[in-house]
Design an enzyme around this catalytic site. Structure first.
Site, PDB file in Angstrom:
ATOM      1  N   HIS A 102      10.341  11.810  -4.877  1.00  0.00           N
ATOM      2  CA  HIS A 102      10.323  13.037  -5.406  1.00  0.00           C
ATOM      3  C   HIS A 102       8.963  13.106  -5.904  1.00  0.00           C
ATOM      4  O   HIS A 102       8.212  12.616  -6.679  1.00  0.00           O
ATOM      5  CB  HIS A 102      11.069  12.736  -6.788  1.00  0.00           C
ATOM      6  CG  HIS A 102      12.565  12.159  -6.476  1.00  0.00           C
ATOM      7  ND1 HIS A 102      13.482  13.372  -5.911  1.00  0.00           N
ATOM      8  CD2 HIS A 102      12.976  11.020  -6.518  1.00  0.00           C
ATOM      9  CE1 HIS A 102      14.470  12.519  -5.926  1.00  0.00           C
ATOM     10  NE2 HIS A 102      14.233  11.086  -6.195  1.00  0.00           N
ATOM     11  N   ALA A 149       0.275  -0.495   2.745  1.00  0.00           N
ATOM     12  CA  ALA A 149       1.181  -0.072   3.581  1.00  0.00           C
ATOM     13  C   ALA A 149       2.639  -0.107   2.905  1.00  0.00           C
ATOM     14  O   ALA A 149       2.917  -0.899   2.046  1.00  0.00           O
ATOM     15  CB  ALA A 149       1.211  -0.875   4.862  1.00  0.00           C
ATOM     16  N   ALA A 192      10.150   2.058 -14.798  1.00  0.00           N
ATOM     17  CA  ALA A 192      10.160   3.582 -15.199  1.00  0.00           C
ATOM     18  C   ALA A 192       9.444   3.344 -16.534  1.00  0.00           C
ATOM     19  O   ALA A 192       9.589   2.640 -17.535  1.00  0.00           O
ATOM     20  CB  ALA A 192      11.280   3.897 -15.443  1.00  0.00           C
TER      21      ALA A 192
END
Length: 184
Positions: free
Chosen positions: A83, A97, A145
């Site tokens: 997102h 990577a 988060a």
């Protein structure tokens, strides 16, 4: 690694490892891939004689996706932004990577230091994470988060909270495979 190999790695990250049949849909309609691809094109042009065209594509990409990735950041292949909205990546940030970055993540510097964060291969940064200053997030680390990370994170580390604290350190992937191979 060449430009098209990097784009191919980004496509694989956006599609998934075994869903090649989704390629046309991803290329045409996936905002995650579009944000990363347009950034790659803009950064490539920015570092050539077509600097102004690169800046124009970058501006259009920021307006279109709300994803602000500075053209001077160094980003490895396979970047996945599930997102891309409100992702901010500063000019000196280095990303390895196969890194996954969710929405509203900020990677930047503090005024006292000109050094930006480094995120190593395979790290995952979850929603609203903030990584500030001259820090290194180790390979395979997970940033939870809304974590605010101001100190280095070891490889395989899991960080949560504000200020961020390490709650677990996972063993490296090769150590896990060696342990599984040693089992009877």
């Amino acid at each position: 690694m060449g430009f098209w190999q990097v784009v191919k790695a980004d496509m694989k990250a956006a599609i998934g490892r075994d869903r090649l049949s989704r390629l046309p849909v991803v290329v045409l309609f996936n905002p995650s891939f579009a944000a990363v691809f347009l950034h790659r094109v803009a950064a490539h042009l920015y570092h050539t004689r077509l600097r102004r065209l690169g800046i124009a594509i970058w501006c259009w990409n920021v307006t279109r996706t709300s994803c602000h990735i500075n053209l001077d950041s160094q980003i490895g292949p396979g970047l996945f932004l599930p997102h891309p909205a409100a992702v901010v990546i500063g000019s000196g940030v280095r990303i390895g990577a196969n890194v996954t970055i969710y929405q509203s993540v900020t990677l930047g510097r503090v005024e006292a230091s000109p050094i930006y964060p480094t995120v190593e291969d395979g790290a995952v940064l979850y929603t609203n994470a903030v990584l500030i200053g001259p820090i290194t997030v180790g390979a395979g680390a997970t940033i939870g988060a809304a974590a605010v990370v101001l100190k280095d994170v070891p490889p395989g580390g899991v960080v949560v909270g504000n200020p961020g604290r390490i709650i677990r350190i996972a063993p490296p992937a090769d150590a896990l495979s060696a342990q599984e191979a040693a089992r009877p």
